[in-house]
Write a protein that holds these residues in place. Structure first.
Motif, PDB file in Angstrom:
ATOM      1  N   GLN A 120     -44.720 -11.596  19.084  1.00 14.31           N
ATOM      2  CA  GLN A 120     -43.945 -12.628  18.394  1.00 14.31           C
ATOM      3  C   GLN A 120     -43.839 -13.839  19.316  1.00 14.31           C
ATOM      4  OE1 GLN A 120     -40.078 -11.409  16.799  1.00 14.31           O
ATOM      5  NE2 GLN A 120     -39.306 -13.431  17.416  1.00 14.31           N
ATOM      6  N   ARG A 121     -44.215 -14.987  18.801  1.00 13.16           N
ATOM      7  CA  ARG A 121     -44.172 -16.187  19.646  1.00 13.16           C
ATOM      8  C   ARG A 121     -42.737 -16.730  19.677  1.00 13.16           C
ATOM      9  NH1 ARG A 121     -47.652 -18.546  22.558  1.00 13.16           N
ATOM     10  NH2 ARG A 121     -47.465 -20.759  23.109  1.00 13.16           N
ATOM     11  N   SER A 122     -42.149 -16.750  20.870  1.00 11.95           N
ATOM     12  CA  SER A 122     -40.760 -17.213  21.026  1.00 11.95           C
ATOM     13  C   SER A 122     -40.657 -17.986  22.319  1.00 11.95           C
ATOM     14  CB  SER A 122     -39.799 -16.025  21.173  1.00 11.95           C
ATOM     15  OG  SER A 122     -39.944 -15.123  20.139  1.00 11.95           O
ATOM     16  N   THR A 123     -39.618 -18.799  22.422  1.00 12.69           N
ATOM     17  CA  THR A 123     -39.332 -19.385  23.729  1.00 12.69           C
ATOM     18  C   THR A 123     -38.718 -18.301  24.613  1.00 12.69           C
ATOM     19  OG1 THR A 123     -37.062 -20.016  23.224  1.00 12.69           O
ATOM     20  CG2 THR A 123     -38.805 -21.625  22.665  1.00 12.69           C
ATOM     21  N   GLN A 163     -35.213 -17.805  23.434  1.00 19.19           N
ATOM     22  CA  GLN A 163     -35.123 -17.074  22.158  1.00 19.19           C
ATOM     23  C   GLN A 163     -35.389 -15.587  22.374  1.00 19.19           C
ATOM     24  OE1 GLN A 163     -38.073 -19.291  20.041  1.00 19.19           O
ATOM     25  NE2 GLN A 163     -36.705 -21.038  19.628  1.00 19.19           N
ATOM     26  N   ALA A 164     -36.370 -15.293  23.207  1.00 19.53           N
ATOM     27  CA  ALA A 164     -36.686 -13.887  23.483  1.00 19.53           C
ATOM     28  C   ALA A 164     -35.508 -13.203  24.173  1.00 19.53           C
ATOM     29  CB  ALA A 164     -37.934 -13.801  24.362  1.00 19.53           C
ATOM     30  N   SER A 212     -32.751 -12.596  21.564  1.00 17.35           N
ATOM     31  CA  SER A 212     -33.133 -11.508  20.636  1.00 17.35           C
ATOM     32  C   SER A 212     -33.011 -10.156  21.320  1.00 17.35           C
ATOM     33  CB  SER A 212     -34.589 -11.661  20.189  1.00 17.35           C
ATOM     34  OG  SER A 212     -34.756 -12.861  19.538  1.00 17.35           O
ATOM     35  N   ALA A 267     -31.506 -21.373  21.288  1.00 19.45           N
ATOM     36  CA  ALA A 267     -31.735 -19.977  20.866  1.00 19.45           C
ATOM     37  C   ALA A 267     -30.483 -19.398  20.220  1.00 19.45           C
ATOM     38  CB  ALA A 267     -32.156 -19.141  22.076  1.00 19.45           C
ATOM     39  N   THR A 327     -29.526 -18.095  16.159  1.00 23.34           N
ATOM     40  CA  THR A 327     -29.160 -16.677  16.038  1.00 23.34           C
ATOM     41  C   THR A 327     -27.659 -16.564  15.781  1.00 23.34           C
ATOM     42  OG1 THR A 327     -30.743 -16.417  17.862  1.00 23.34           O
ATOM     43  CG2 THR A 327     -29.636 -14.416  17.114  1.00 23.34           C
ATOM     44  N   ALA A 368     -42.872 -21.300  25.430  1.00 26.05           N
ATOM     45  CA  ALA A 368     -43.119 -20.164  24.530  1.00 26.05           C
ATOM     46  C   ALA A 368     -44.187 -19.219  25.091  1.00 26.05           C
ATOM     47  CB  ALA A 368     -43.542 -20.679  23.163  1.00 26.05           C
ATOM     48  N   TYR A 398     -44.490 -12.634  22.916  1.00 24.78           N
ATOM     49  CA  TYR A 398     -43.782 -11.446  23.434  1.00 24.78           C
ATOM     50  C   TYR A 398     -44.129 -10.224  22.605  1.00 24.78           C
ATOM     51  CZ  TYR A 398     -40.884 -14.386  26.436  1.00 24.78           C
ATOM     52  OH  TYR A 398     -40.455 -15.255  27.410  1.00 24.78           O
TER      53      TYR A 398
END
Ligand SMILES: Cc1ncc(C[n+]2csc(CCOP(=O)(O)OP(=O)(O)O)c2C)c(N)n1
Ligand SMILES: [Mg+2]
Length: 620
Positions: free
Chosen positions: A4-7, A10-11, A14, A49, A53, A193, A196
């Motif tokens: 999953q492409r995230s910054t 963000q990762a 999450s 992020a 969320t 990004a 992940y």
């Protein structure tokens, strides 16, 4: 591999929202959300992020140190099974968290710190708030977190994050190694990004173990206990964190062994329990301290054996005294050359109870406990009913608040003369009823910490007891309690300065130098002018709190009643007499006195000190 492409940020978020812990089959979300104050070092990374969320709540604090205290208090109240993460910008926002980190780590309480960091890319350096270093570009103020963190890392590339997160959770959920974990997040990397692996974001449950003691050592411990004439149990914070209070009660009811409680362990047994001699050590009761002095066996459970507990190594004077330390941390289990039971407190106390079937301490020993308890009860009543002043005495305020609060309510405190007085006098009936941060004794923890306690259990009334010095150091989180709708009852005891350190200074021959809040006088050049009048009531009201001024016992009684009925944070301001103190009982604390001095009072104090220090022992 599915990705999953995230910054990076963000990762991180999450991942955090999917971490759970489980102990004894009960599962909980480990992170209750993220405290933060945004600046350029986190607003576009972690801030963004969090914004995307909303299910993982962001809490805005007033001061970065305070938010770490709130998270730490929340973790303590949750028996270390839950906590918060804390995000800051770079520079001062980050360094403000260092005191909070030290407080968490010293107290062995989990908290995750996410300070922003300078650009990993470096080309734009020096950025605003960057500490430049001539000998390395691999240094920032965040390196100062290293000694106060149980795990420290800097995420210089997005793909470094997964392994750092696994280490983070290992340490935070480890009963033996927990404390502050710091992940420094360069502000550019937060927004970069990477693909992940989705596995990183799946629900993960971390089992909190209850390790058993070595079998041979446990058997030897049972022999030692059976052979002891005058055993004493020290109940530390670990008893409460392990939820071992009932196991402790069963063991001492069966064996008759008395218990002394540390600052973090107070409440392990209800104060009325026949085996509970209550506070032990420098701020202890006479009974606990006399029993400790004579003990031939000390069973130290879940305690770091700090100088307040050991009375600076003078508490145990029996020449043959031996120690059994029950502690999940090997480091603590080996202190005092003890027989180390590196294990969970609850299972070990249960095992000891079973192995000690039929064993009980002598009748004479036990009957002494009853008389100690009776005498101490009378002394507490005397201190609660001094009828002093106004200004009234601090011990009367403690008595009134204690008498008014319900058994399940919580008193919160950290620094000044209150902790020692509360340790001696507060009659605790619930294991979570007494919340003292006395590892770091950090002025400013009280109100911020009170908020964390209330968030962990909103069903209880929280009584924050705070001195004028601590209040002036950090009262900012009153605003945060109003923002979040969590009510605190704050009792502000004004004595125009430092009763604690003032008294200490007097005792050491220095007459209270520099500890009164007084104006500088032109003729003397010293701080011995007029008292500095601070209108604390107006100050608290200006922050939005409901405020009540009290002077007499009756005022305070009425104020407590009004506060209980009030829905928002209420501050009761009361003046107390700085010089009317609660004495020490059968104990001592090592604070070194100047070896040479021009002052006669200091010379005399040094002579007394030289004698007292001879009682310090090495346990080898
Ligand atoms: C952050 C911090 N700075 C300094 C100290 C040292 N210290 C311990 S108690 C105290 C005075 C506290 O004053 P106050 O809150 O008014 O309580 P009082 O002593 O009057 O009861 C100080 C300065 C500390 N514990 N924490
Ligand atoms: Mg004061």
């Amino acid at each position: 591999m599915k990705t999953q492409r995230s910054t990076t940020a963000q990762a991180l978020i999450s991942f955090l929202k999917n971490q759970f812990v489980e102990r004894d089959g009960k599962e909980r979300e480990f992170f209750a959300g993220v405290w933060g104050i945004f600046g350029h070092g986190n607003v576009a990374g972690v801030g963004q992020a969090l914004q995307q969320t909303p299910g993982f709540r962001y809490y805005l604090a007033r001061n970065e140190q305070a938010m770490v205290h709130t998270a730490t208090a929340f973790a303590k109240m949750s028996n270390r099974l839950r906590t918060f993460a804390c995000t800051s910008s770079i520079g001062p926002g980050a360094t403000n968290m260092i005191t909070g980190a030290a407080t968490a780590t010293i107290n062995r309480l989990p908290v995750l710190l996410l300070p922003g960091d300078i650009f990993a890319r470096r080309n734009v350096a020096p950025v605003l708030q960057q500490l430049e270093s001539e000998h390395s570009q691999d240094i920032s103020v965040n390196d100062a977190f290293k000694p106060v963190s149980r795990y420290w890392d800097r995420i210089n590339r997005p793909d470094q994050l997964p392994s750092a997160l696994m280490e983070t959770m290992r340490v935070l959920t480890s009963p033996a190694h927990t404390g502050a974990v710091t992940l420094a997040l360069p502000q550019d990397v937060q927004a970069e990004a990477w693909d992940y692996p989705v596995e990183l974001f799946e629900k993960r449950v971390w089992h909190i173990p209850r390790p058993l003691a070595d079998r041979a050592l446990l058997a030897r411990a049972v022999e030692w206990i059976r052979a002891a004439q005058k055993p004493l149990i020290i109940a530390g914070g670990g008893v409460i964190y392990s939820e071992a209070c009932e196991a402790l009660a069963r063991l001492v009811e069966q064996t008759g062994i008395p218990v002394g409680e540390t600052m973090a362990g107070k409440g392990a047994l209800a104060w009325q329990h026949p085996q509970n001699l209550e506070a032990l050590g420098a701020t202890g009761t006479p009974g606990a301290n006399i029993v400790a002095r004579e003990a031939d066996l000390v069973i130290a459970v879940g305690t770091r054996l700090s100088d307040f507990t050991t009375a600076s190594k003078t508490a145990f004077q029996n020449p043959g005294v031996r120690f059994i330390n029950i502690n999940v941390a090997e480091f603590d289990a080996y202190k005092h050359a003890a027989l180390p039971l590196v294990a969970d407190a609850r299972v070990t106390l249960d095992e000891l109870q079973e192995a000690l079937a039929g064993h009980r301490v002598g009748e004479e020993y036990e009957s002494r406990l009853a008389s100690f308890k009776e005498q101490w009860g009378a002394e507490v009543e005397r201190l609660f009913n001094r009828e002093q002043g106004p200004p009234i005495s601090q011990s009367e305020v403690i008595g009134l608040v204690n008498g008014f609060s319900k058994p399940e309510d919580v008193v919160v405190c950290a620094a000044g003369s209150l902790p020692g007085d509360l340790h001696k006098l507060w009659r605790t009936q619930d294991p979570k009823g007494y919340h003292l941060e006395y590892g770091n004794s950090c002025m400013g923890y009280e109100i911020a910490g009170g908020l964390g306690v209330k968030m962990a259990d909103p069903t209880r009334e929280v009584y924050v007891m705070v001195g004028d010095g601590s209040y002036l150091m950090m009262s900012s989180e009153i605003v945060t309690t109003l923002q979040e709708g969590y009510k605190l009852n704050i009792i502000l005891l004004n004595n125009y300065g430092f009763s604690s350190i003032g008294g200490l200074s007097q005792a050491l021959g220095s007459g209270g130098f520099g500890t009164d809040y007084k104006a500088r006088r032109a003729d003397s050049g010293q701080l011995d002018g007029a008292r500095l009048e601070v209108d604390f009531a107006a100050n608290a009201a200006s922050l939005g709190a409901h405020v009540i001024r009290a002077t007499t016992r009756d005022d305070l009684q009425r104020a407590l009643d009004e506060a209980r009925r009030e829905e928002r944070t209420t501050v009761i301001v009361i003046e107390v007499d700085k010089e009317v103190r609660v004495p020490g009982y059968e104990s001592w604390w090592d604070v070194s006195v100047a070896a040479v001095s021009d002052m006669e009072s200091v010379k005399q104090a040094r002579e007394t000190y030289d004698e007292a220090v001879k009682r310090e022992r090495n346990f080898l």
